[in-house]
Design a protein around this motif. Structure first.
Motif, PDB file in Angstrom:
ATOM      1  N   ARG A 160       0.818  -1.191   0.000  1.00 30.19           N
ATOM      2  CA  ARG A 160       0.000   0.000   0.000  1.00 30.19           C
ATOM      3  C   ARG A 160       0.859   1.252   0.000  1.00 30.19           C
ATOM      4  O   ARG A 160       0.557   2.207  -0.693  1.00 30.19           O
ATOM      5  CB  ARG A 160      -0.941  -0.047   1.202  1.00 30.19           C
ATOM      6  CG  ARG A 160      -2.020   0.969   1.150  1.00 30.19           C
ATOM      7  CD  ARG A 160      -3.058   0.751   2.181  1.00 30.19           C
ATOM      8  NE  ARG A 160      -2.451   0.776   3.507  1.00 30.19           N
ATOM      9  CZ  ARG A 160      -3.049   0.416   4.606  1.00 30.19           C
ATOM     10  NH1 ARG A 160      -4.276  -0.020   4.567  1.00 30.19           N
ATOM     11  NH2 ARG A 160      -2.446   0.464   5.756  1.00 30.19           N
ATOM     12  N   SER A 214       3.790   1.603  -1.270  1.00 33.00           N
ATOM     13  CA  SER A 214       4.374   1.757  -2.606  1.00 33.00           C
ATOM     14  C   SER A 214       3.394   2.415  -3.567  1.00 33.00           C
ATOM     15  O   SER A 214       3.782   3.254  -4.385  1.00 33.00           O
ATOM     16  CB  SER A 214       4.808   0.400  -3.154  1.00 33.00           C
ATOM     17  OG  SER A 214       5.932  -0.075  -2.450  1.00 33.00           O
ATOM     18  N   LEU A 215       2.123   2.056  -3.466  1.00 29.30           N
ATOM     19  CA  LEU A 215       1.113   2.675  -4.325  1.00 29.30           C
ATOM     20  C   LEU A 215       0.991   4.160  -4.004  1.00 29.30           C
ATOM     21  O   LEU A 215       0.837   4.991  -4.906  1.00 29.30           O
ATOM     22  CB  LEU A 215      -0.237   1.979  -4.146  1.00 29.30           C
ATOM     23  CG  LEU A 215      -0.262   0.484  -4.490  1.00 29.30           C
ATOM     24  CD1 LEU A 215      -1.630  -0.101  -4.195  1.00 29.30           C
ATOM     25  CD2 LEU A 215       0.134   0.249  -5.935  1.00 29.30           C
ATOM     26  N   GLN A 251       9.744   0.953  -5.966  1.00 28.29           N
ATOM     27  CA  GLN A 251       8.304   0.728  -5.784  1.00 28.29           C
ATOM     28  C   GLN A 251       7.759  -0.199  -6.872  1.00 28.29           C
ATOM     29  O   GLN A 251       6.958  -1.090  -6.597  1.00 28.29           O
ATOM     30  CB  GLN A 251       7.526   2.057  -5.787  1.00 28.29           C
ATOM     31  CG  GLN A 251       8.011   3.106  -4.819  1.00 28.29           C
ATOM     32  CD  GLN A 251       8.406   2.602  -3.451  1.00 28.29           C
ATOM     33  OE1 GLN A 251       7.760   1.744  -2.873  1.00 28.29           O
ATOM     34  NE2 GLN A 251       9.502   3.136  -2.927  1.00 28.29           N
ATOM     35  N   TYR A 269       9.012  -3.750  -6.160  1.00 25.43           N
ATOM     36  CA  TYR A 269       8.286  -4.352  -5.040  1.00 25.43           C
ATOM     37  C   TYR A 269       6.859  -4.731  -5.453  1.00 25.43           C
ATOM     38  O   TYR A 269       6.423  -5.863  -5.223  1.00 25.43           O
ATOM     39  CB  TYR A 269       8.258  -3.384  -3.850  1.00 25.43           C
ATOM     40  CG  TYR A 269       7.435  -3.895  -2.699  1.00 25.43           C
ATOM     41  CD1 TYR A 269       7.898  -4.929  -1.902  1.00 25.43           C
ATOM     42  CD2 TYR A 269       6.183  -3.357  -2.433  1.00 25.43           C
ATOM     43  CE1 TYR A 269       7.133  -5.421  -0.850  1.00 25.43           C
ATOM     44  CE2 TYR A 269       5.409  -3.841  -1.390  1.00 25.43           C
ATOM     45  CZ  TYR A 269       5.887  -4.873  -0.601  1.00 25.43           C
ATOM     46  OH  TYR A 269       5.125  -5.352   0.420  1.00 25.43           O
ATOM     47  N   CYS A 270       6.141  -3.820  -6.057  1.00 24.02           N
ATOM     48  CA  CYS A 270       4.752  -4.098  -6.442  1.00 24.02           C
ATOM     49  C   CYS A 270       4.653  -5.203  -7.487  1.00 24.02           C
ATOM     50  O   CYS A 270       3.667  -5.945  -7.522  1.00 24.02           O
ATOM     51  CB  CYS A 270       4.076  -2.830  -6.959  1.00 24.02           C
ATOM     52  SG  CYS A 270       3.659  -1.655  -5.663  1.00 24.02           S
ATOM     53  N   SER A 271       5.675  -5.310  -8.309  1.00 23.05           N
ATOM     54  CA  SER A 271       5.663  -6.350  -9.344  1.00 23.05           C
ATOM     55  C   SER A 271       5.627  -7.755  -8.759  1.00 23.05           C
ATOM     56  O   SER A 271       5.132  -8.684  -9.400  1.00 23.05           O
ATOM     57  CB  SER A 271       6.889  -6.205 -10.252  1.00 23.05           C
ATOM     58  OG  SER A 271       6.820  -5.007 -10.971  1.00 23.05           O
ATOM     59  N   MET A 323      -2.743  -3.015 -10.590  1.00 26.21           N
ATOM     60  CA  MET A 323      -2.807  -3.150  -9.127  1.00 26.21           C
ATOM     61  C   MET A 323      -4.268  -3.201  -8.678  1.00 26.21           C
ATOM     62  O   MET A 323      -5.154  -2.760  -9.403  1.00 26.21           O
ATOM     63  CB  MET A 323      -2.115  -1.954  -8.459  1.00 26.21           C
ATOM     64  CG  MET A 323      -0.632  -1.838  -8.735  1.00 26.21           C
ATOM     65  SD  MET A 323       0.310  -3.108  -7.869  1.00 26.21           S
ATOM     66  CE  MET A 323       0.874  -4.123  -9.224  1.00 26.21           C
TER      67      MET A 323
END
Length: 149
Positions: free
Chosen positions: A1, A3-4, A50, A53-55, A119
């Motif tokens: 969250r 990172s978003l 970011q 990480y999100c990937s 996402m």
């Protein structure tokens, strides 16, 4: 969250920087203003980190398309940073220089939009609400400071 939230902050920052570019008339003034701000965006929000990480949370069928968009956004941001550092000197700002910088900032923002489309949208909306709430609180705080003076 988080990172978003940070990626959404980068998007917001590119809007502000684009305004600087569009209003600027002098290379040195723009360089002075943007050099620090772009460095802060890069260091504070760490866009590449970011995206990486999100990937890890993406389904495999979306991984290539999403990370390509995210990495292209990060490359565009870096190209703006490099351009400000290396290409802006003194004298009037040309239309070509404005177009290059504005395009890099727009492409950064759009690439992040594409990445964020992969996402969970509820989480993205939550991050954007947080930013809006912080911005309102900052405006209120700023207005209160003005009223005191």
């Amino acid at each position: 969250r988080e990172s978003l939230y940070l990626m959404s902050r980068v998007q917001e920052a590119t809007v502000q920087q684009e305004r600087f570019v569009r209003k600027a008339t002098n290379q040195q003034d723009l360089k002075n203003k943007m050099k620090l701000t772009l460095r802060l965006i890069e260091k504070s929000y760490r866009l590449v980190d970011q995206i990486t990480y999100c990937s890890t949370f993406l389904p495999s069928e979306n991984l290539v398309e999403a990370t390509a968009a995210g990495n292209e956004a990060a490359e565009e941001l870096q190209s703006a940073i490099d351009y400000v550092r290396d290409e802006l000197t003194v004298g009037p700002l040309t239309a070509k220089q404005k177009d290059f910088l504005a395009s890099a900032l727009i492409n950064t923002r759009e690439g992040i939009f594409v990445f964020l489309d992969f996402m969970p949208q509820g989480k993205v909306e939550e991050a954007r609400r947080r930013i809006e709430e912080e911005n309102v609180a900052n405006i209120d705080e700023f207005d209160e400071e003005i009223d005191k003076n």
